[in-house]
Design a protein around this motif. Structure first.
Motif, PDB file in Angstrom:
ATOM      1  N   ASN A  39       7.739   8.740   5.782  1.00 18.13           N
ATOM      2  CA  ASN A  39       6.325   9.631   5.826  1.00 18.13           C
ATOM      3  C   ASN A  39       5.119   8.719   5.652  1.00 18.13           C
ATOM      4  N   SER A  40       4.101   9.633   6.139  1.00 17.63           N
ATOM      5  CA  SER A  40       2.641   8.780   5.916  1.00 17.63           C
ATOM      6  C   SER A  40       2.583   8.946   4.391  1.00 17.63           C
ATOM      7  N   LEU A  41       1.425   8.066   3.776  1.00 19.81           N
ATOM      8  CA  LEU A  41       0.799   8.443   2.640  1.00 19.81           C
ATOM      9  C   LEU A  41       0.436   9.862   2.299  1.00 19.81           C
ATOM     10  N   THR A  42       0.900  10.449   1.245  1.00 19.76           N
ATOM     11  CA  THR A  42       0.147  11.703   1.079  1.00 19.76           C
ATOM     12  C   THR A  42      -0.849  11.584  -0.357  1.00 19.76           C
ATOM     13  N   PHE A  43      -2.000  11.831  -0.018  1.00 16.68           N
ATOM     14  CA  PHE A  43      -2.810  11.744  -1.370  1.00 16.68           C
ATOM     15  C   PHE A  43      -4.035  12.939  -0.880  1.00 16.68           C
ATOM     16  N   ASP A  44      -4.715  13.388  -1.980  1.00  8.27           N
ATOM     17  CA  ASP A  44      -5.863  14.460  -1.890  1.00  8.27           C
ATOM     18  C   ASP A  44      -6.967  13.802  -2.300  1.00  8.27           C
ATOM     19  N   ALA A  98       2.877   4.314   9.571  1.00 10.66           N
ATOM     20  CA  ALA A  98       1.262   3.907   9.806  1.00 10.66           C
ATOM     21  C   ALA A  98       0.838   4.652  11.158  1.00 10.66           C
ATOM     22  N   THR A  99      -0.665   5.031  10.932  1.00 11.51           N
ATOM     23  CA  THR A  99      -1.182   5.855  12.244  1.00 11.51           C
ATOM     24  C   THR A  99      -2.559   5.188  12.261  1.00 11.51           C
ATOM     25  N   LYS A 100      -3.233   5.493  13.227  1.00 17.24           N
ATOM     26  CA  LYS A 100      -4.561   4.724  13.483  1.00 17.24           C
ATOM     27  C   LYS A 100      -5.400   5.386  12.366  1.00 17.24           C
ATOM     28  N   TYR A 101      -4.980   6.428  11.834  1.00 20.00           N
ATOM     29  CA  TYR A 101      -5.952   7.331  10.933  1.00 20.00           C
ATOM     30  C   TYR A 101      -5.753   6.876   9.469  1.00 20.00           C
ATOM     31  N   LEU A 102      -4.617   6.080   9.344  1.00 18.05           N
ATOM     32  CA  LEU A 102      -4.641   5.787   7.767  1.00 18.05           C
ATOM     33  C   LEU A 102      -5.284   4.752   7.359  1.00 18.05           C
ATOM     34  N   LEU A 103      -5.882   3.779   8.068  1.00 18.77           N
ATOM     35  CA  LEU A 103      -7.034   2.890   7.568  1.00 18.77           C
ATOM     36  C   LEU A 103      -8.335   3.596   7.338  1.00 18.77           C
ATOM     37  N   GLU A 104      -8.559   4.600   8.130  1.00 16.74           N
ATOM     38  CA  GLU A 104      -9.670   5.443   7.729  1.00 16.74           C
ATOM     39  C   GLU A 104      -9.491   6.354   6.392  1.00 16.74           C
ATOM     40  N   GLU A 105      -8.406   6.978   6.303  1.00 17.22           N
ATOM     41  CA  GLU A 105      -8.070   7.885   5.191  1.00 17.22           C
ATOM     42  C   GLU A 105      -7.985   7.129   3.808  1.00 17.22           C
ATOM     43  N   ALA A 130       8.135  17.008   2.913  1.00 17.49           N
ATOM     44  CA  ALA A 130       7.049  16.578   2.348  1.00 17.49           C
ATOM     45  C   ALA A 130       7.048  15.319   1.511  1.00 17.49           C
ATOM     46  N   GLY A 131       8.314  14.860   1.398  1.00 19.04           N
ATOM     47  CA  GLY A 131       8.500  13.612   0.597  1.00 19.04           C
ATOM     48  C   GLY A 131       8.378  13.772  -0.720  1.00 19.04           C
ATOM     49  N   ALA A 132       8.609  15.052  -1.216  1.00 20.09           N
ATOM     50  CA  ALA A 132       8.314  15.352  -2.650  1.00 20.09           C
ATOM     51  C   ALA A 132       9.513  14.814  -3.547  1.00 20.09           C
ATOM     52  N   SER A 133       9.142  14.489  -4.937  1.00 20.58           N
ATOM     53  CA  SER A 133      10.273  14.123  -5.734  1.00 20.58           C
ATOM     54  C   SER A 133      10.378  15.404  -6.561  1.00 20.58           C
ATOM     55  N   LEU A 134      11.369  15.062  -7.277  1.00 20.38           N
ATOM     56  CA  LEU A 134      11.950  16.659  -8.054  1.00 20.38           C
ATOM     57  C   LEU A 134      10.926  17.191  -8.829  1.00 20.38           C
ATOM     58  N   THR A 135      10.195  16.268  -9.432  1.00 19.02           N
ATOM     59  CA  THR A 135       8.913  16.791 -10.358  1.00 19.02           C
ATOM     60  C   THR A 135       7.730  16.838  -9.717  1.00 19.02           C
ATOM     61  N   ASP A 136       7.475  16.432  -8.524  1.00 14.97           N
ATOM     62  CA  ASP A 136       6.213  16.557  -7.811  1.00 14.97           C
ATOM     63  C   ASP A 136       5.510  18.127  -7.760  1.00 14.97           C
ATOM     64  N   LEU A 137       6.428  18.891  -7.599  1.00  6.59           N
ATOM     65  CA  LEU A 137       6.105  20.244  -7.347  1.00  6.59           C
ATOM     66  C   LEU A 137       6.777  21.212  -8.389  1.00  6.59           C
ATOM     67  N   GLY A 138       6.129  22.190  -8.618  1.00  9.85           N
ATOM     68  CA  GLY A 138       6.405  23.258  -9.693  1.00  9.85           C
ATOM     69  C   GLY A 138       6.088  24.594  -8.965  1.00  9.85           C
ATOM     70  N   GLY A 139       6.734  25.853  -9.399  1.00  9.68           N
ATOM     71  CA  GLY A 139       6.802  26.923  -9.010  1.00  9.68           C
ATOM     72  C   GLY A 139       6.730  28.232  -9.738  1.00  9.68           C
ATOM     73  N   ILE A 168       0.845  -1.266  -0.106  1.00  6.21           N
ATOM     74  CA  ILE A 168       0.046   0.108   0.119  1.00  6.21           C
ATOM     75  C   ILE A 168       0.771   1.336   0.026  1.00  6.21           C
ATOM     76  N   HIS A 169       2.034   1.181   0.122  1.00  7.96           N
ATOM     77  CA  HIS A 169       2.979   2.231   0.229  1.00  7.96           C
ATOM     78  C   HIS A 169       3.012   2.981  -1.514  1.00  7.96           C
TER      79      HIS A 169
END
Length: 742
Positions: free
Chosen positions: A399-404, A220-227, A639-648, A184-185
């Motif tokens: 890091n925890s999983l990051t998603f929107d 993993a936190t107890k909130y990850l299963l819920e998220e 934030a565990g970002a890759s080189l191309t995850d963010l732009g500016g 699941i990572h």
């Protein structure tokens, strides 16, 4: 080790060196009961003993008890410590009792790879096991429909399409008792948003289903299963790290090309009889490393997304059977595919986050061999930071999983799929975000809202059939004459497939002749000779719309987060020497008569930087643009970002925009928004510690800068960041003004 001494000596040819060595030793997890003590079927006991397991680890036994009691659990344990058996043993025992499980792997390749492992446990138990994915033959599908398997192995993509468009597949899913999601990572960013919405469809929003998740590397936190799954449950942890001994080396490239060093290092190791896996985070750089390796007398194959499936499968088989000694891969080989025993992993670039580092490192040294892991740190701000603080590199938190979950582009896909399955849906019984998605689908003609109900139209199923969980943006198909040779998703495709770009596929060199955003086709031609250069785009970004969703103050500076509409314009391209062993030098710059424009929506943050009293317009522009770059670099740590995850985008008025590169947003920009104080502190360390005159790749230059790193000043960025942190500045421009710089 002698081999490290030899490598360090030979790296001197490039003025590089091994800067830090860390030896990792991990013991087995705590032992639990003997297999004969378990309350399971006797035939299963014999099968487990024949498989080679005499005792369970304690965490495996804890998982076994909870899974049998139908409790939702998330199993976390390091590579090679038996996390698969932790869920496999209880679901096989439940299968013997007549209960059915859907076992979900993130890719078809991994699902099929795990089939032999499962068969070895169930072959004498009379259980029905089957794989159902896009490659399953019709005859096998009919068998599975007639006799639903005790264990159905599939992937999220098949569930997405099958639930929506196949009544018989839907029956297989809806009648299952348990759902297991392994690895699941992987479900971060857009793919994590897809998984959550897919599980909501399986649950039908409020139905109770039994969920088991599993990963080797995740916080993993107890909130990850819920998220991630919308259910409550427990975390079960085994060993935090991989089993065995691993020797990790950080290599200081000292300005040498990381791609050349990776190829050179792999040649040393392969010529010593070792099997090598090289990781990059760029499709084109993986191709480049493989081409450079030819110069050192070794043949490396490439494994990456965008290649035809047959090519990837062929590479996996050659590596597994020993027909080749090395592969250059993007994250496609991070997962636990059986590719044989790998002796060494080379990371041509520092992975986006520690989770990915551990996952890649875990590919080496299996089957009780010592693992060799090399990471090449180059001339960029975060690599320079870790060269100054090497212990921090290995002491990072996972890091925890990051998603929107609010990504409307993702929600539209699943809302349409759910409607295709149900034909009519009551809006009043849906979550607010799903109601929003149906309103958009109604406006686009993909659904029809009448009073409080939404109905499928003739376009609904057609739209669902065209969707993918692996992307949101439009897909550019790449053709050589009439033959399709690859594909690339927008907007990322604009970084690779602009006219006259050099594009590499399977170590073959192509020139992009045409890019048509209307037909979504790129036409390329094969180049007969290896070219001595590669290309990068010149582009601008502009913020067309911004809709605030959240706001906070960071060191007294106003920062907003929200929805954004962006315009990317490719103006031309640059060429670089392909074999240079020193830092990149531009050979030539070319501009188009007309720019190539692409508009898309995403999410991001806007920082309202204050004005520095004695700075003029150019001073401010250089300070803001450099600070934009260094904050994006710092997001790799915070934030565990890759080189191309963010732009500016930077504006002369002090407004700096940092956005998710993927359409709809990934959640990385939101995480940076929440942790911006830490990002400023790391940024201050970067611009303060660099010894350059006023800007270099070690501090404020970016390989992805749209204007080739113009208007940058390390010193002015240091002044701005330092004054912000110390609260010395308060004058600012309220409105966004001036021409943007990307």
């Amino acid at each position: 080790m002698e081999i490290l001494d030899e490598i360090n000596e030979r790296l001197k040819l490039f003025n590089a060196e091994i800067a830090h060595v860390y030896t990792e030793t991990a013991l087995d997890p705590e032992l639990g009961p003997d297999i004969n003590e378990l309350d399971i079927d006797e035939k299963l006991k014999r099968a487990i003993l024949q498989y080679g397991i005499k005792k369970l680890y304690k965490y495996q036994y804890d998982a076994y008890k909870k899974i049998k009691n139908r409790e939702n659990v998330l199993i976390i344990s390091g590579t090679g410590t038996g996390k698969t058996e932790a869920f496999l043993i209880p679901i096989i025992d439940l299968a013997i009792k007549g209960e059915r499980t859907v076992l979900v792997y993130p890719t078809k390749a991994l699902a099929r790879d795990q089939l032999n492992r499962i068969y070895s446990l169930v072959k004498e138990l009379g259980l029905n096991v089957g794989i159902f994915d896009g490659d399953t033959p019709e005859k096998e599908r009919e068998r599975l429909y007639r006799d639903p398997p005790h264990i159905l192995i599939t992937n999220p993509d098949m569930i997405h399409i099958g639930l929506a468009l196949s009544e018989r597949f839907k029956f297989l899913l809806r009648t299952a008792d348990h759902f297991v999601f392994d690895e699941i990572h992987v479900y971060e960013g857009v793919l994590g948003s897809h998984l959550r919405n897919l599980v909501d469809r399986i649950r039908e929003f409020n139905k109770e289903i039994h969920i088991v998740g599993s990963s080797a590397t995740i916080k993993a936190t107890k909130y990850l299963l819920e998220e991630l799954f919308g259910v409550e449950g427990d975390i079960i942890e085994g060993s935090k790290r991989r089993r065995g001994v691993a020797i990790h080396s950080l290599i200081n490239s000292k300005g040498a090309s990381r791609w050349t060093l990776s190829a050179f290092l792999s040649a040393i190791l392969i010529k010593k009889g070792l099997k090598v896996l090289i990781f990059t985070d760029s499709q084109q750089m993986s191709e480049l490393v493989a081409k450079i390796a030819d110069k050192f007398g070794i043949n490396l194959e490439v494994h990456r997304a965008g290649l035809n499936v047959e090519e990837r499968i062929s590479t996996e088989e050659k590596l597994r059977s020993g027909k080749i000694d090395g592969v250059v891969a993007t994250p496609t080989l991070e997962l636990g595919l059986d590719i044989g025993a790998i002796d060494a992993v080379i990371m041509a670039e520092n992975p986006p986050n520690f989770t990915k580092y551990l996952q890649r490192a875990g590919r080496a040294g299996r089957r009780n061999k010592v693992a060799l892991i090399f990471t090449i740190l180059g001339e960029d701000p975060i690599d320079s930071y870790y060269l100054r603080h090497p212990k921090e590199f290995f002491e990072r938190q996972i890091n925890s999983l990051t998603f929107d979950r609010t990504n409307l582009e993702v929600l539209k896909i699943h809302a349409a799929a759910y409607l295709a399955e149900k034909f009519r849906v009551n809006l009043d019984k849906l979550p607010e975000l799903w109601r929003r998605a149906y309103k958009v689908l109604n406006e686009e003609g993909m659904a029809k809202i009448i009073n409080s109900y939404v109905y499928a139209t003739h376009n609904t199923r057609k739209f669902v059939s065209s969707t993918s969980l692996r992307s949101i943006g439009p897909i550019i198909r790449i053709y050589e004459k009439d033959k399709k040779i690859g594909e690339r998703e927008l907007p990322q495709a604009l970084h690779d497939l602009y006219p006259n770009a050099i594009y590499l596929i399977s170590k073959k060199t192509y020139l992009v002749e045409e890019l048509n955003l209307n037909s979504l086709i790129a036409k390329v031609k094969r180049m007969n000779n290896d070219l001595p250069y590669y290309t990068k785009p010149l582009y601008t970004m502009d913020l067309l719309e911004f809709h605030k969703k959240d706001e906070r103050e960071v060191y007294g500076v106003k920062v907003e987060y929200g929805d954004m509409k962006l315009l990317m314009s490719v103006l031309g391209y640059l060429t670089y020497d392909i074999y240079s062993t020193r830092k990149e030098k531009t050979k030539n710059e070319y501009t188009y008569n007309e720019p190539i424009n692409f508009t898309y929506v995403t999410k991001g943050l806007m920082i309202h930087h204050p004005l520095v009293d004695d700075f003029n317009l150019i001073d401010h522009m250089e300070a803001y643009h450099a600070t934009e770059h260094v904050l994006i670099s710092s997001a790799r740590v915070v934030a565990g970002a890759s080189l191309t995850d963010l732009g500016g985008i930077s504006f002369p008025s002090g407004h700096v925009v940092i956005y998710d590169s993927a359409i709809g947003g990934t959640g990385v920009a939101k995480l940076l928004f929440e942790r911006l104080e830490q990002a400023y502190e790391i940024s201050l360390d970067i611009v303060k510690s660099c010894s350059c005159e006023d800007g270099c790749p070690n501090c404020v230059y970016s390989p992805y800068c749209g204007n080739n790193n113009k208007f940058l000043s390390r010193r002015k960025s240091f002044r701005l960041i330092n004054d912000v942190i110390e609260g010395k500045l308060n004058k600012r421009s309220e409105s966004v003004e001036g021409s943007p710089i990307a």
